[in-house]
Design a protein around this motif. Structure first.
Motif, short mmCIF file in Angstrom:
data_model
loop_
_atom_site.label_atom_id
_atom_site.label_comp_id
_atom_site.label_asym_id
_atom_site.label_seq_id
_atom_site.Cartn_x
_atom_site.Cartn_y
_atom_site.Cartn_z
N HIS A 32 0.82 -1.22 0.00
CA HIS A 32 0.00 0.00 0.00
C HIS A 32 0.85 1.26 0.00
N ALA A 33 0.25 2.31 -0.46
CA ALA A 33 0.92 3.61 -0.40
C ALA A 33 1.17 3.96 1.06
N GLY A 34 2.31 4.55 1.33
CA GLY A 34 2.65 4.94 2.70
C GLY A 34 3.25 3.82 3.52
N GLU A 35 3.50 2.70 2.87
CA GLU A 35 4.01 1.52 3.59
C GLU A 35 5.43 1.20 3.14
N LEU A 36 6.27 0.83 4.11
CA LEU A 36 7.62 0.35 3.76
C LEU A 36 7.66 -1.14 4.03
N LEU A 37 7.77 -1.90 2.96
CA LEU A 37 7.75 -3.36 3.08
C LEU A 37 9.11 -3.92 2.71
N MET A 38 9.58 -4.85 3.53
CA MET A 38 10.86 -5.46 3.23
C MET A 38 10.65 -6.91 2.81
N ILE A 214 7.42 -7.05 7.10
CA ILE A 214 8.47 -7.87 6.51
C ILE A 214 7.82 -9.12 5.92
N VAL A 215 8.21 -9.42 4.68
CA VAL A 215 7.69 -10.63 4.05
C VAL A 215 8.87 -11.53 3.74
N LYS A 216 8.81 -12.73 4.24
CA LYS A 216 9.91 -13.65 3.96
C LYS A 216 9.55 -14.54 2.78
N LYS A 224 5.36 -19.34 5.58
CA LYS A 224 4.33 -19.30 6.63
C LYS A 224 4.91 -18.59 7.84
N ALA A 225 4.06 -18.02 8.62
CA ALA A 225 4.52 -17.26 9.79
C ALA A 225 5.42 -18.09 10.67
N SER A 226 5.11 -19.32 10.80
CA SER A 226 5.89 -20.17 11.70
C SER A 226 7.28 -20.47 11.15
N ASP A 227 7.47 -20.22 9.80
CA ASP A 227 8.78 -20.47 9.19
C ASP A 227 9.73 -19.29 9.38
N ALA A 230 13.99 -14.55 13.45
CA ALA A 230 14.96 -13.47 13.43
C ALA A 230 14.38 -12.13 13.00
N VAL A 231 13.11 -11.92 13.23
CA VAL A 231 12.51 -10.63 12.92
C VAL A 231 12.35 -9.84 14.21
N PRO A 232 12.70 -8.57 14.19
CA PRO A 232 12.60 -7.80 15.42
C PRO A 232 11.19 -7.85 16.00
N PRO A 233 11.09 -7.85 17.32
CA PRO A 233 9.78 -7.92 17.97
C PRO A 233 8.88 -6.78 17.52
N GLY A 234 7.60 -7.08 17.41
CA GLY A 234 6.64 -6.04 17.08
C GLY A 234 6.37 -5.89 15.60
N LEU A 235 7.26 -6.50 14.76
CA LEU A 235 7.03 -6.38 13.32
C LEU A 235 6.08 -7.44 12.83
N LEU A 236 5.54 -7.19 11.66
CA LEU A 236 4.62 -8.15 11.07
C LEU A 236 5.30 -8.87 9.93
N VAL A 237 5.08 -10.14 9.86
CA VAL A 237 5.53 -10.87 8.70
C VAL A 237 4.30 -11.30 7.94
N HIS A 238 4.17 -10.75 6.72
CA HIS A 238 2.99 -10.99 5.91
C HIS A 238 1.72 -10.81 6.73
N GLY A 239 1.75 -9.76 7.51
CA GLY A 239 0.56 -9.40 8.28
C GLY A 239 0.44 -10.10 9.61
N MET A 240 1.43 -10.94 9.98
CA MET A 240 1.31 -11.67 11.24
C MET A 240 2.42 -11.26 12.20
N PRO A 241 2.10 -10.93 13.44
CA PRO A 241 3.15 -10.52 14.38
C PRO A 241 4.09 -11.68 14.71
#
Lengths: 248, 374
Positions: A32-38, A214-216, A224-227, A230-241
């Motif tokens: 989305h606009a206004g979003e920084l995704l890695m 962050i999307v892995k 999958k989120a469970s995979d 090493a992501v800093p606490p509080g961040l979302l991976v593909h929408g999942m904390p």
């Protein structure tokens, strides 16, 4: 609000001999606009392929890619440059500045591609370089700039086309930690203050805390989120904390 | 457009030097060879082109001016009797031997004409007058051949075909395509020098009356005068040029050399522009990734080629001008008419742009995804 980039059931197969290598397998992703995704993941996982397809540099084998609401997956290759020019700015790991042009001329080149007159391009290039803190380096050649300065010129160049989307491939890989953070602050500002959709492919764990999401990518698919770890606490991976630790 | 093409071109001075050397070499080679071709062509037909006649009447089957076959000079009266003929004169152009003071012999082409008439007179006189040829045994030759014939000044006496000959003047720039210089003299002297009978001539030159139809006069001449050919001056000029330039192969060799110049230039320029393109291939990939259409990238490469062409052309023409100037003192003139100089610009431009197409073909295939590879 429609996403700046919407990817659905994306697959990409690279021809290899009589068979093929499946590089992307049914990826769904919105930016989305206004979003920084890695985009993170091991080498060869498909991050850059995904970035290239979102950047209309590679074409998908199947699936849908919508840029600013327009379907581009079905476009012919010759129609893609116009989409890139209109909607996308690129920042590269190796800066990819034109060594025989000054910093200002590098930015002007992008404006020239957009059809801006020479005088207006010169003025705008000066403004853009000032925005990235390099106003005084207008007449400097890339060889006379530091790595961080080169990347800032590259960012100014990417912004020159006034794109809604910024795609960056390892923008901090060639920079020291402090310079890398400066560049990342700039990228975050582009997303948060200027409303750009920013997608960054990175291996650099030092800059992950700049991400909104962050999307892995693993084996051509979003992990999958469970995979993901090493992501800093509080961040979302593909929408999942997540609360994990190492990326690659 | 930011000056990407200029900067890329001038960035690598060594490569630029190689490119320009290739273009200059090519331009000079083409100019020299084409100039020689034009010089030869002019020399082969110079005698005919400067004759001032409308028709050349020859024996049957005479292929070129140096191969004239004697016929009776009584045909001159038949020619003069044809309606529309304003003037007709006997002319001789024939090989004979010139004896130098040191005893050596040189082949010359004796040109005999009527001194009291305007047809086939020597031109570009720099010493003496045509009227001086009315004196016995008088000859005029070109100053270019003084050394070859052992002549130093007006007044010297030599032997031609076993007869006395006295130099009364010099012309400038009347070259012979063969190595035999033209020696102008009166028709009567020429008969002696060429060892023709007193009633023989080799050619009759005709000037048509103003307003008369050339075709009609030609038909009448052929109807009234037996066993001759009637050529317009342009036709006979072309026949002579064609014989020397193509039947002998001399002109073909020169044209092949000119074509080689073009090929060498093309290859050198193509190679250097290609190498420059390959040096900057990542930049072109970046341009394409940024959204530049192929046409934009082509423009950059074409601009480089065009700039190379202009600089190479100017330098090449400067060198060529020196070569052309230096050739004026030699036996084989290299001529560069303005039309050739202008034409060379377009040839150079086409050569460079054509050479750039090789690079364009490469750039067309660049995958912009290369920008993400390291």
């Amino acid at each position: 609000m429609q996403p700046a980039i919407a990817v659905r059931q994306l697959t990409k197969t690279y021809a290899e001999g009589s068979t093929g290598t499946l590089a992307m397998r049914g990826v769904d992703l919105d930016v989305h606009a206004g979003e920084l995704l890695m985009l993170v993941g091991p080498s060869g996982s498909g991050k850059t392929t995904l970035l290239s397809i979102m950047g209309c540099i590679l074409t998908a084998t199947s699936g849908s890619v919508r840029i600013a609401g327009r379907e581009v997956a079905s476009l012919r290759e010759k129609d893609l440059p116009a989409i890139r020019l209109q909607h996308i700015g690129f920042v590269f790991q190796g800066f990819n500045l034109f060594p025989t042009l000054t910093a200002g001329e590098n930015v002007e080149l992008m404006l020239d591609l957009k059809g801006v007159s020479a005088a207006a391009a010169k003025k705008r290039a000066q403004e853009l370089l000032e925005q990235v803190g390099l106003g005084v380096k207008y007449d400097s050649f890339p060889a006379d700039l530091s790595g961080g300065q080169k990347q800032r010129v590259a960012i100014a160049r990417a912004l020159a086309g006034d794109p809604g989307i910024i795609l960056a491939d390892e923008p901090t890989a060639a920079l020291d930690s402090r310079t890398g953070r400066t560049v990342m602050e700039m990228m975050r500002e582009l997303a948060h203050k200027r409303g750009r959709a920013v997608v960054i492919v990175t291996h650099d764990a030092r800059v992950l805390d700049f991400a909104d999401r962050i999307v892995k990518i693993e084996d051509g698919a979003i992990a999958k989120a469970s995979d993901v770890d090493a992501v800093p606490p509080g961040l979302l991976v593909h929408g999942m904390p997540l609360a994990a630790a190492s990326l690659a | 457009m930011p000056p990407l093409a200029q900067r890329n071109l001038f960035h690598d001075k060594v490569r630029l030097t190689v490119t320009l050397t290739g273009i200059v070499f090519s331009v000079v080679l083409i100019v020299v060879q084409l100039g020689l071709f034009i010089g030869f062509t002019t020399a082969t037909s110079g005698l005919i082109d400067h004759s001032g006649a409308d028709f050349w009447i020859t024996s049957k089957n005479v292929p070129y001016v140096e191969q004239g076959v004697a016929f009776s000079e009584r045909k001159l009266n038949q020619v003069r009797a044809v309606a529309g003929v304003a003037d007709a004169q006997k002319v001789i152009a024939h090989w004979t031997q010139w004896k130098r003071h040191d005893g050596g012999e040189e082949s010359v082409q004796i040109v005999g004409f009527n001194v009291d008439d305007n047809l086939e007179r020597p031109w570009n006189l720099v010493e003496g007058r045509v009227e001086d040829m009315k004196s016995p045994d008088a000859i005029i030759l070109d100053e270019l051949y003084k050394q070859k014939l052992g002549v130093t000044r007006v007044g010297e006496v030599f032997e031609i075909g076993g007869h006395r000959a006295r130099v009364v003047g010099f012309t400038r720039g009347i070259r012979s395509f063969t190595t035999s210089p033209y020696v102008f003299t009166t028709f009567k002297n020429a008969q002696s020098y060429a060892r023709l009978r007193e009633d023989q001539t080799l050619f009759i030159l005709v000037k048509v009356a103003p307003g008369a139809s050339l075709e009609q006069v030609r038909r009448d001449l052929l109807g009234h005068v037996k066993d001759v050919e009637v050529y317009t001056t342009a036709e006979f000029s072309r026949m002579t040029t064609f014989y020397w330039m193509f039947t002998t192969g001399a002109g073909v060799a020169v044209l092949i050399a000119a074509a080689l110049g073009l090929v060498v230039g093309f290859v050198v320029v193509a190679q250097t522009i290609y190498a420059t393109t390959m040096d900057h291939i990542r930049e072109y990939g970046t341009l394409k990734a940024m959204g530049a259409p192929n046409s934009y990238v082509y423009k950059v490469i074409m601009k480089q080629a065009a700039i190379s062409a202009v600089i190479g052309y100017v330098l090449g023409m400067i060198v060529s001008a020196f070569v052309v100037h230096a050739s004026q003192a030699g036996g084989a003139a290299i001529l560069m008419p303005p039309s050739m100089a202008v034409g060379m610009f377009f040839v150079t431009l086409l050569m460079c742009v054509g050479a750039a197409l090789v690079s364009i073909n490469k750039v067309t295939r660049i995958d912009p995804a290369m920008v993400f590879k390291g």
